[in-house]
Design an enzyme around this catalytic site. Structure first.
Site, mmCIF file in Angstrom:
data_model
loop_
_atom_site.group_PDB
_atom_site.id
_atom_site.type_symbol
_atom_site.label_atom_id
_atom_site.label_comp_id
_atom_site.label_asym_id
_atom_site.label_seq_id
_atom_site.Cartn_x
_atom_site.Cartn_y
_atom_site.Cartn_z
ATOM 1 N N GLU A 92 -5.786 -8.161 0.098
ATOM 2 C CA GLU A 92 -6.586 -7.862 1.676
ATOM 3 C C GLU A 92 -8.009 -7.413 1.088
ATOM 4 O O GLU A 92 -8.392 -6.616 0.097
ATOM 5 C CB GLU A 92 -5.899 -6.607 2.287
ATOM 6 C CG GLU A 92 -4.889 -6.910 3.088
ATOM 7 C CD GLU A 92 -4.183 -5.557 3.675
ATOM 8 O OE1 GLU A 92 -5.145 -4.884 4.072
ATOM 9 O OE2 GLU A 92 -2.989 -5.301 3.980
ATOM 10 N N GLU A 140 0.703 -1.206 -0.025
ATOM 11 C CA GLU A 140 0.063 0.069 0.073
ATOM 12 C C GLU A 140 0.874 1.076 -0.189
ATOM 13 O O GLU A 140 0.778 2.102 1.020
ATOM 14 C CB GLU A 140 -0.874 -0.063 1.184
ATOM 15 C CG GLU A 140 -1.932 -1.203 1.209
ATOM 16 C CD GLU A 140 -3.110 -1.025 2.096
ATOM 17 O OE1 GLU A 140 -4.138 -1.520 1.862
ATOM 18 O OE2 GLU A 140 -2.871 -0.158 3.022
#
EC number: 3.2.1.85
Length: 468
Positions: free
Chosen positions: A375, A160
């Site tokens: 995720e 991320e």
């Protein structure tokens, strides 16, 4: 109609070193910026987290029992290099060898991330990835890990990149807690993408076995009124900040003219300039076709309205529904349709957004090769009763997201696996221990694990590949 997933699909669970391990100063681990930042700014710290440092055999045994055949793990950079560079800490190296051996013993494939929000403090306080010296330190750290941990088959450089820049320099909920500095956001994105590209090229040039990719958070952005060109523009600009700038760097090896036009507009309105160098683009271009996979982290979508007032962002950290606010001058403000469900933390539940994002990657970046959903999950204030959690809301959330993954596969995309966030309960970076995501409930006082209703459901789906 009941939907299915392929026979070789990975049904995984995800973790992150700092959110799960605890043991923040054990066996020579160096400090990270979060240690002091949480003490100073939040009502919790990373101790004890889920004590994964000591209890990983329990979590991996549970994984095997419940059909979880993949696990996302991150290596804590400061366990390997306590100050981010220089001397290697042998106890840190030994720990991860033991952890990976246990994964293989339990038939749970480790997907290993080099950096998950936890730059060593010595480098973080020296500018983190805004300082180009730290690109070199990251590449050296990556090289050591590639050489040392040959038992790892799947590597991820970063987790991320988008939310790191966003959290550190836009929202200000991550250390160093700077707000509204969009030039720093883009520079952080860019320098981290250069670091990624150089690590990937090194991995391939050195002939290491296994695969390598990157994990991007890709929240889908829609115009509030699709017939209003100003709202359409707001969604485009918001998408550039969070998704397109980073995806272009990953798969085009440059920023498209349309992307740079948007970036320049955002910086014109909000101030600041970027340092983009020729050698950066040489590195990005050299790696653009070398990524073996893309990890997509997806939790929510956003709807955008045009906005030219003053920038203001309020982060909802305590689960007080409706308390968040997000508006950026010259970009837009978030305004969700009334009929779209939200969590207590104002996260919008919209599975269609995952489908749209997967199809977008296929359309815009045909060299993506394959995708893992690295995720996805639902944060809740779980109620622990009868030694379990009856988390039907979580089951429904995951089921709907697995269904759109099945649809995306049917529509020609190559999606190879899904990692539920999170394997067991961990602490949340800016929400603490109250916001739980795990398949396994963790009593943070005793560190006992208890399978939730969702764990039994997930096991059945993993065994049958049938989503019901």
């Amino acid at each position: 109609m009941t939907k299915t997933l392929p026979k070789d699909f990975i049904f995984g669970g995800a973790t992150a070193a700092y959110q799960a391990e605890g043991a923040t100063h054990t066996d020579g681990k160096g400090p990270v910026a979060w240690d002091k930042y949480l003490e100073d700014n939040y009502w919790y710290t990373a101790e004890p987290a889920s004590d994964f440092y000591n209890r990983y055999p329990v979590d991996l045994k549970l994984s095997e029992e419940f059909g979880v055949n993949g696990i996302r793990i991150s290596i804590a950079w400061s366990r390997i290099f306590p100050t981010g560079k220089g001397e290697v800490n042998p106890k840190g190296v030994e720990y991860y060898h033991n952890l990976f051996a246990e994964c293989h013993k339990r038939h749970v494939e480790p997907f290993v991330t080099l950096h998950h929000f936890d730059t060593p403090e010595a480098l973080h306080s020296n500018g983190d990835f805004l300082n180009r010296e730290n690109i070199e330190h990251f590449v050296n750290y990556a090289e050591l890990c590639f050489k040392e941990f040959s038992e790892v088959n799947y590597w991820t450089t970063f987790n991320e990149i988008g939310p790191i820049g966003d959290g550190q320099y836009l929202v200000g909920k991550f250390p160093p807690g700077i707000q509204y500095d969009l030039a720093k956001v883009f520079q952080s994105h860019h320098n981290m993408m250069v670091s990624h590209a150089r690590a990937v090229k090194l991995f391939k040039d050195s002939g290491y076995s296994g695969e390598i990719g990157v994990v991007h958070a890709l929240p889908t952005k829609y115009p509030f009124d699709a017939n209003n060109p100003d709202d359409v523009r707001a969604a485009e600009l918001e998408d550039i900040i969070h998704n397109k700038f980073i995806l272009d760097a990953t798969y085009l090896g440059k920023y498209s003219d349309k992307t740079m036009e948007g970036v320049n507009h955002i910086l014109e309105v909000n101030g600041g300039e970027l340092d983009l160098r020729e050698e950066d683009f040489v590195a990005l271009d050299a790696a653009k076709d070398l990524n073996d996979f893309l990890g997509i982290n997806y939790y929510m979508s956003d709807w955008m309205q045009a906005f030219d007032g003053e920038t203001e962002i309020i982060h909802n950290g305590k689960g007080e529904k409706g308390s968040s606010k997000y508006q950026i001058k010259g970009v837009g403000r978030r305004k969700a349709p009334v009929d779209v469900p939200k969590t207590d933390w104002d996260w919008i539940i919209f599975p269609q957004g995952l489908y749209d994002q997967i199809m977008r990657v296929k359309a815009d970046y045909p060299n993506y090769k394959k995708i893992y959903i690295t995720e996805n999950g639902l944060g809740y204030k779980d109620e622990f009763v009868d030694n379990t959690v009856y988390d039907d809301g979580r089951i429904d959330y995951v089921k709907k997201h697995l269904e759109v993954i099945s649809d995306a596969i049917s529509d020609g995309t190559n999606v190879k696996g899904y990692f539920m966030w999170s394997l067991m309960d961990v602490f949340s970076w800016s929400n603490g221990y109250e916001k739980r995501y795990g398949l396994f409930y963790v009593d943070f006082e005793t560190q006992e694990r208890y399978p939730k209703k969702s764990a039994y459901w997930y096991k059945k789906v993993a065994e049958t590949q049938v989503i019901e």
